[in-house]
Design an enzyme around this catalytic site. Structure first.
Site, short mmCIF file in Angstrom:
data_model
loop_
_atom_site.label_atom_id
_atom_site.label_comp_id
_atom_site.label_asym_id
_atom_site.label_seq_id
_atom_site.Cartn_x
_atom_site.Cartn_y
_atom_site.Cartn_z
N TYR A 20 0.21 -1.63 0.11
CA TYR A 20 0.02 0.30 -0.50
C TYR A 20 1.07 1.08 0.01
CZ TYR A 20 -2.94 4.04 1.73
OH TYR A 20 -3.60 4.64 1.70
N GLU A 42 -12.14 5.55 5.04
CA GLU A 42 -11.10 6.22 5.70
C GLU A 42 -12.37 6.52 6.58
OE1 GLU A 42 -8.52 7.33 6.26
OE2 GLU A 42 -7.92 7.15 4.39
N TRP A 50 -5.74 2.22 10.57
CA TRP A 50 -5.50 1.47 8.69
C TRP A 50 -5.90 -0.10 8.33
CZ3 TRP A 50 -8.56 3.25 5.31
CH2 TRP A 50 -8.19 3.05 4.01
#
Length: 184
Positions: A20, A42, A50
């Site tokens: 990522y 988000e 995350w």
């Protein structure tokens, strides 16, 4: 002499996090479909790490119609129940309702501004991404404050200034890679 690859410290050694970081984080995207995907992810991340959401990203993609905001805007009570029963996502009724509402609000912004991207970049200096060269990474900025405030006024949920700033990092509106990072 080969220069060794250097990256920001936050992904550690987790393969998914490293991928990522290297391929997406901080890379500008102006594609409304990708921007919507990150808007949903988000918001789902609020109060969580995350990596928790990143590990469930494909489950979110399946559960939320490939992040097709036009389809999600049509979700009904049956879809909400289906999502609440889906162990592959965060089963929070308020976050699920916010995702459906966000799809509708997203399309309203597209109609008003021509695209969600144009809306977002109307807040950016000279309409361009910000390259943070300070060496420190803030959790929010006056820009994320302004975007978050405006989006909340328009009805978006789970998009406070900290989540907004994380979104801005994810979609490359701001580049917070450390100066020596090979992937900035």
């Amino acid at each position: 002499m080969n220069n060794p690859i250097k990256r920001c410290h936050w992904p550690g050694t987790d393969e998914l996090y490293v991928k990522y970081h290297d391929e997406e984080w901080g890379k500008p995207t102006h594609d409304d479909a990708v921007l919507f995907e990150f808007l949903i992810l988000e918001a789902a991340q609020a109060g969580l790490s995350w990596i928790t959401i990143l590990r469930r990203r494909e489950n979110y993609r399946k559960a939320f119609a490939g992040f097709d905001y036009k389809k999600i805007a049509q979700f009904d009570d049956g879809d909400v129940q289906r999502l609440l029963n889906d162990a592959g996502i965060i089963r929070n009724r308020l976050k699920i309702a916010a995702a459906i509402s966000s799809a509708k609000l997203f399309m309203e912004l597209q109609k008003e501004f021509g695209s969600f991207n144009k809306y977002l970049y109307s807040f950016m200096p000279e309409g361009k991404p910000v390259n943070n060269t300070s060496g420190s990474t803030p959790v929010s900025t006056p820009i994320s404050d302004a975007i978050s405030k405006d989006m909340k006024k328009r009805g978006f949920k789970f998009f406070g200034t900290v989540i907004c700033y994380a979104f801005m990092q994810a979609v490359g509106m701001v580049n917070d890679h450390i100066p020596e990072c090979s992937f900035k």
